[in-house]
Design a protein around this motif. Structure first.
Motif, PDB file in Angstrom:
ATOM      1  N   UNK A   8       0.826  -1.213   0.000  1.00 11.35           N
ATOM      2  CA  UNK A   8       0.000   0.000   0.000  1.00 11.35           C
ATOM      3  C   UNK A   8       0.856   1.257   0.000  1.00 11.35           C
ATOM      4  N   UNK A   9       0.508   2.162  -0.885  1.00  8.95           N
ATOM      5  CA  UNK A   9       1.187   3.450  -0.889  1.00  8.95           C
ATOM      6  C   UNK A   9       0.809   4.226   0.369  1.00  8.95           C
ATOM      7  N   UNK A  10       1.665   5.133   0.783  1.00 10.04           N
ATOM      8  CA  UNK A  10       1.330   6.000   1.905  1.00 10.04           C
ATOM      9  C   UNK A  10       0.684   7.304   1.423  1.00 10.04           C
ATOM     10  N   UNK A  11       0.521   7.415   0.106  1.00  8.80           N
ATOM     11  CA  UNK A  11      -0.166   8.590  -0.444  1.00  8.80           C
ATOM     12  C   UNK A  11      -1.652   8.244  -0.563  1.00  8.80           C
ATOM     13  N   UNK A  12      -2.523   9.270  -0.529  1.00  8.61           N
ATOM     14  CA  UNK A  12      -3.954   8.979  -0.687  1.00  8.61           C
ATOM     15  C   UNK A  12      -4.225   8.356  -2.049  1.00  8.61           C
ATOM     16  N   UNK A  13      -5.111   7.367  -2.096  1.00 13.26           N
ATOM     17  CA  UNK A  13      -5.438   6.706  -3.364  1.00 13.26           C
ATOM     18  C   UNK A  13      -6.882   7.040  -3.722  1.00 13.26           C
ATOM     19  N   UNK A  14      -7.097   7.463  -4.936  1.00 11.17           N
ATOM     20  CA  UNK A  14      -8.459   7.712  -5.427  1.00 11.17           C
ATOM     21  C   UNK A  14      -8.468   7.314  -6.894  1.00 11.17           C
ATOM     22  N   UNK A  15      -8.428   6.003  -7.120  1.00 14.93           N
ATOM     23  CA  UNK A  15      -8.378   5.519  -8.503  1.00 14.93           C
ATOM     24  C   UNK A  15      -9.786   5.122  -8.958  1.00 14.93           C
ATOM     25  N   UNK A  16      -9.864   4.657 -10.186  1.00 12.52           N
ATOM     26  CA  UNK A  16     -11.173   4.191 -10.659  1.00 12.52           C
ATOM     27  C   UNK A  16     -11.092   2.708 -11.010  1.00 12.52           C
ATOM     28  N   UNK A  17     -10.118   2.014 -10.367  1.00  9.82           N
ATOM     29  CA  UNK A  17     -10.019   0.568 -10.531  1.00  9.82           C
ATOM     30  C   UNK A  17     -11.050  -0.052  -9.600  1.00  9.82           C
ATOM     31  N   UNK A  18     -11.763  -1.055 -10.054  1.00  9.33           N
ATOM     32  CA  UNK A  18     -12.847  -1.606  -9.248  1.00  9.33           C
ATOM     33  C   UNK A  18     -12.858  -3.144  -9.268  1.00  9.33           C
ATOM     34  N   UNK A  19     -13.325  -3.698  -8.185  1.00 10.01           N
ATOM     35  CA  UNK A  19     -13.684  -5.115  -8.073  1.00 10.01           C
ATOM     36  C   UNK A  19     -12.473  -6.034  -8.330  1.00 10.01           C
ATOM     37  N   UNK A  20     -12.707  -7.200  -8.862  1.00  7.71           N
ATOM     38  CA  UNK A  20     -11.611  -8.138  -9.127  1.00  7.71           C
ATOM     39  C   UNK A  20     -11.314  -9.025  -7.931  1.00  7.71           C
ATOM     40  N   UNK A  21     -10.509 -10.056  -8.188  1.00 11.88           N
ATOM     41  CA  UNK A  21     -10.149 -11.022  -7.144  1.00 11.88           C
ATOM     42  C   UNK A  21      -9.514 -10.313  -5.955  1.00 11.88           C
ATOM     43  N   UNK A  22      -9.872 -10.734  -4.770  1.00 10.07           N
ATOM     44  CA  UNK A  22      -9.274 -10.262  -3.515  1.00 10.07           C
ATOM     45  C   UNK A  22      -9.452  -8.754  -3.323  1.00 10.07           C
ATOM     46  N   UNK A  23     -10.538  -8.224  -3.801  1.00 12.11           N
ATOM     47  CA  UNK A  23     -10.829  -6.806  -3.561  1.00 12.11           C
ATOM     48  C   UNK A  23     -11.130  -6.627  -2.079  1.00 12.11           C
ATOM     49  N   UNK A  24     -10.410  -5.741  -1.408  1.00 16.74           N
ATOM     50  CA  UNK A  24     -10.686  -5.523   0.012  1.00 16.74           C
ATOM     51  C   UNK A  24     -11.228  -4.124   0.283  1.00 16.74           C
ATOM     52  N   UNK A  25     -11.145  -3.261  -0.719  1.00 20.45           N
ATOM     53  CA  UNK A  25     -11.656  -1.903  -0.500  1.00 20.45           C
ATOM     54  C   UNK A  25     -13.172  -1.896  -0.680  1.00 20.45           C
ATOM     55  N   UNK A  26     -13.860  -1.054   0.078  1.00 19.63           N
ATOM     56  CA  UNK A  26     -15.298  -0.863  -0.113  1.00 19.63           C
ATOM     57  C   UNK A  26     -15.458   0.504  -0.753  1.00 19.63           C
ATOM     58  N   UNK A  27     -15.488   0.490  -2.076  1.00 15.26           N
ATOM     59  CA  UNK A  27     -15.513   1.764  -2.794  1.00 15.26           C
ATOM     60  C   UNK A  27     -16.857   2.461  -2.624  1.00 15.26           C
ATOM     61  N   UNK A  28     -16.823   3.760  -2.595  1.00 16.29           N
ATOM     62  CA  UNK A  28     -18.036   4.566  -2.440  1.00 16.29           C
ATOM     63  C   UNK A  28     -18.379   5.215  -3.777  1.00 16.29           C
ATOM     64  N   UNK A  29     -19.604   5.668  -3.892  1.00 24.03           N
ATOM     65  CA  UNK A  29     -20.023   6.383  -5.093  1.00 24.03           C
ATOM     66  C   UNK A  29     -20.544   5.437  -6.150  1.00 24.03           C
ATOM     67  N   UNK A  30     -21.053   6.031  -7.223  1.00 26.61           N
ATOM     68  CA  UNK A  30     -21.681   5.219  -8.279  1.00 26.61           C
ATOM     69  C   UNK A  30     -21.018   5.413  -9.629  1.00 26.61           C
ATOM     70  N   UNK A  31     -20.019   6.310  -9.687  1.00 33.43           N
ATOM     71  CA  UNK A  31     -19.526   6.686 -11.015  1.00 33.43           C
ATOM     72  C   UNK A  31     -18.013   6.531 -11.134  1.00 33.43           C
ATOM     73  N   UNK A  32     -17.528   5.281 -11.169  1.00 37.70           N
ATOM     74  CA  UNK A  32     -16.082   5.115 -11.342  1.00 37.70           C
ATOM     75  C   UNK A  32     -15.688   5.302 -12.806  1.00 37.70           C
ATOM     76  N   UNK A  33     -15.989   6.442 -13.340  1.00 35.05           N
ATOM     77  CA  UNK A  33     -15.612   6.788 -14.709  1.00 35.05           C
ATOM     78  C   UNK A  33     -15.480   8.303 -14.781  1.00 35.05           C
TER      79      UNK A  33
END
Ligand code: HDD
Length: 741
Positions: free
Chosen positions: A427-452
């Motif tokens: 994990x980076x120590x910088x804030x992450x705000x990407x639009x990568x979603x889902x996939x195997x072993x996803x542990x983040x609970x992304x918020x919002x509806x528009x990852x685009x």
């Protein structure tokens, strides 16, 4: 309630002592503590930070610690009262399918392994901190290189060829990969301890690795280059000559990870705040100097202690002898040709001698904390040459370009999917705000509806940054006007001039080691044509090298073909000729019953005071005359000690072999054969040896001449130790090697 008293949670909440400082919280380096034996596992100690049985000492945040609470549970948190018996239809009956705990436990165990790295599988790592001097700020805007910036790092050292369980001390290149957790994102410097590479184009990487790995039919030899397919490859690819020569030199068998240089190998491009660019090569310079094993030691260690380097690194950090390096750069003007003094900066088989472009120090690395879990940290860490930060960019080196694909791709198989960046160690120590979603072993609970992007439903977030917000904007490097080809530039055709430079820069004793290494490796090959081709390559480097290896192989030496060279020598390439700090070195103290116990105690104190590690070796364990024994004749082996001191002559064992006095030829001064072996090997390997309180007889019996270089006798133990310390500054007693005299 727990049924086993040993399972009762400990009542004490004292935090156990952990050498080092957690890099995640503070960059300061702790005061070194007194060197000592490695501490026992800390698994049975609780700690207030997490309230978990094993989590407290790690320095990790609560959420990164898997275990919580005191009671054994299933993975679902269901408390267990028995994990030792399957659920059965009666004590002698069949096991019931409904036993979820049994199935969960075995299912998980069955899948505990992930594929090992396809290369660099064997490794050891440590946490630390990098503090910048600010001297690079003129050439790069990278924030972590600004003056006094302190950045947490994780460094993994490795061998290349061996499997995960292979020995540490094999002859091989070593990996030196550093993850900088900078405020601007992760920067990975994925280098080696050798500044050049076997090949010039990444498309050849599968070939060179297939050739170096064990033969596909019998899967032998493990972790070795001493076999036909490796030498077949390097004989047919003369671009590998330079790197192979480094591997055959003492660089291929480091004494310790702490005593290795590191190199970024490729040329990188830096950009400063004004947009100006500079080409650079990265160098790690170890504080303790560059030192190596001798070949016999390396072979012995592979059997006596296959974890030699891993242990050395962990023990040193635990003892407070924190390993240190300086990071330096060689800088070159970013010209369209991308050459310096005629050297093609895009050719990864070439160095720029330090005498032509000095290495300028830009920061200091200190490793101060051992990983608390090998799998979670050392195994799961994922490096990538494409992990860059603003101010550092790649060049068109074709080896580097291919690596940019490989390091991302390999993690999909190794770490099981695209979310490996979420593993705590990655994990980076910088804030992450990407639009990568889902996939195997996803542990983040992304918020919002528009990852685009652009979007109007999540308020337009995330927003794209500009230069003012520190965005990583590609350097607009002009591209050469050219055509689409599968070709290398002509300058890549010079395969020998720098191999000659390296050979010429070695001292006689280093050259002897190289001759010995080629003789050993080629002597392990079976194919006549492979050996003959290797000799043809050596004929391009040096006539004596070629003829001596040919003699060792029992083959005729081909005619020399040394080309026309500038005769340049680079003294910086040699490991000899300077003096280095001795911190963290292991001093073996051989003691016999009644042999000056007070002197031994004083000596131990003196060794500690010199920031070295005293290890008392006695016929049996426990204590001897009140002195704690760390090694016995059964457990001690010469490879572990940088110098030996002997107090008195241990009594011969009943079944000891009679040993003849080396000088007088008289039988009778018997010593324990294992002690004779210990002293004899230390002597042969050029280690400083001292003795007092009647040590002469033991040395004589072991065949160690008392008047030989680096043998110090008389006075007190501490006086002898002082003289040994002076010898240790040169690492070995080089005068004992025939070529040096
Ligand atoms: Fe590599 C791992 C260093 C060329 C493909 N490499 C790996 C590691 C180091 C290096 C230190 C271990 C990282 C760790 O500890 O996890 N590699 C180098 C250097 C090279 C080089 C210094 C040349 C200058 N490598 C290279 C090429 C390719 C790769 C040309 C492929 C085209 N290397 C890999 C890999 C590995 C790897 C297959 C295996 C595990 C991993 O990446 O994460 O992708």
């Amino acid at each position: 309630m727990p049924t086993n008293p040993a399972a009762v949670p400990p009542e004490s909440s004292d935090e156990p002592h952990v050498p080092g400082v957690p890099s995640t919280v503070t960059p300061e380096v702790a005061e070194p503590v007194e060197p000592r034996e490695p501490a026992p596992p800390k698994g049975d100690q609780s700690g207030p930070a997490t309230g978990s049985p094993t989590g407290a000492p790690t320095g990790l945040p609560q959420e990164a610690v898997a275990q919580q609470g005191e009671w054994l549970t299933t993975a679902q948190g269901d408390r267990m009262h028995d994990t030792d018996h399957s659920l059965k239809a009666g004590p002698r009956g069949p096991v019931l399918l409904q036993d979820h705990h049994l199935r969960e436990k075995i299912m998980h165990f069955d899948h505990e392994r992930v594929p090992e790295r396809v290369v660099h599988a064997r490794g050891a790592a440590a946490h630390g901190v990098f503090t910048a001097y600010g001297t690079a700020s003129g050439v790069t805007k990278a924030a972590f290189l600004a003056k006094d910036a302190a950045t947490p790092v994780f460094v993994r050292f490795s061998t290349v060829l061996g499997s995960r369980g292979s020995a540490d001390t094999v002859r091989d290149t070593r990996g030196f990969a550093t993850k900088f957790y900078t405020e601007e994102g992760v920067f990975d410097l994925v280098g080696n301890n050798i500044p050049v590479f076997f090949i010039q184009d990444a498309i050849k990487f599968p070939d060179v690795i297939h050739a170096g790995k064990p033969h596909p039919d019998r899967e032998i030899p493990q972790a070795q280059s001493a076999h036909d397919t490796f030498w077949d490859f390097v004989g047919l690819h003369t671009e590998a000559t330079h790197h192979t020569l480094w591997n055959m030199s003492d660089r291929g068998i480091p004494r310790s990870y702490r005593m290795m240089e590191g190199f970024g190998v490729h040329t990188f491009r830096l950009q400063n705040a004004a947009g100006e660019t500079t080409l650079v090569k990265f160098h790690w310079k170890p504080k303790l100097g560059v030192h190596s094993l001798v070949w016999e030691e390396a072979q012995l260690a592979a059997g006596a202690d296959p974890d030699f380097h891993r242990r050395d690194l962990a023990d040193a950090i635990e003892a407070g002898a924190f390993p240190e390096w300086e990071l330096g750069i060689q800088t070159f003007p970013d010209t369209p040709e991308q050459t310096f003094e005629g050297i093609d900066l895009l050719d990864p088989t070439k160095i720029v001698p330090e005498e032509l472009a000095p290495v300028q120090p830009i920061g200091r690395l200190v490793l101060n904390r051992n990983p608390s879990n090998y799998f979670a940290e050392t195994e799961q860490v994922a490096f990538h040459v494409g992990h860059l930060v603003p101010g550092i960019d790649v060049t068109d080196d074709p080896l580097l370009q291919g690596r940019l694909f490989s390091y991302l791709d390999t993690q999909l198989t190794r770490l099981g999917g695209p979310n490996f960046g979420q593993l705590p160690i990655n994990r980076t120590h910088a804030p992450v705000n990407d639009m990568l979603r889902d996939g195997m072993h996803q542990t983040a609970v992304h918020q919002g509806v528009a990852p685009y992007r652009p979007n109007s439903l999540d308020g337009g977030c995330p927003f794209q940054a500009g230069a003012a917000q520190g965005a990583d904007i590609e350097v607009p490097v002009p591209l050469p006007a050219s055509r689409k080809v599968r070709e290398a530039p002509e300058s890549f055709d010079d395969h020998y001039s720098q191999a000659r430079l390296f050979w010429r820069s070695m001292t006689p004793v280093e050259q002897e080691h190289i001759i010995g290494a080629y003789s050993f490796e080629l002597g392990k090959c079976y194919e006549q044509a492979v050996k003959e081709r290797a000799l043809l390559t050596l004929a391009h480097i040096d006539e004596r090298l070629c003829s001596e290896v040919a003699t060792a192989l029992g083959l005729p030496a081909p005619a020399p073909d040394a080309g026309s060279d500038d005769g340049l020598v680079s003294p910086a390439l040699s490991q000899l000729g300077q003096e280095w700090p001795t911190e963290g070195r292991n001093i073996g103290i051989v003691v016999a019953p009644g042999a000056d116990p007070d002197g031994v105690r004083a000596l131990r104190e003196a060794v500690f005071a010199a920031d070295m590690v005293p290890l008392v070796i006695a016929p049996a364990g426990g204590t001897l005359d009140g002195v704690t024994v760390q090694r016995t004749f059964a457990t001690a082996r010469s490879i572990e000690f940088d110098a030996l001191l002997v107090a008195g002559v241990p009594a011969p064992a009943a079944d000891a072999l009679p040993v003849r006095d080396a000088k007088t030829g008289v039988r009778g001064t018997d010593i324990e054969p294992r002690l004779a072996l210990l002293l004899g090997e230390a002597y042969r390997h050029g280690k400083a040896i001292g003795g007092w309180a009647g040590a002469e007889a033991a040395l004589t019996a072991a065949g160690v001449p008392q008047d030989a270089p680096g043998v110090v006798l008389g006075g007190s133990g501490t006086e002898v130790f002082e003289q040994l310390t002076t010898l240790l500054r040169s690492h070995r007693v080089w005068d004992r090697f025939p070529a040096a005299s």
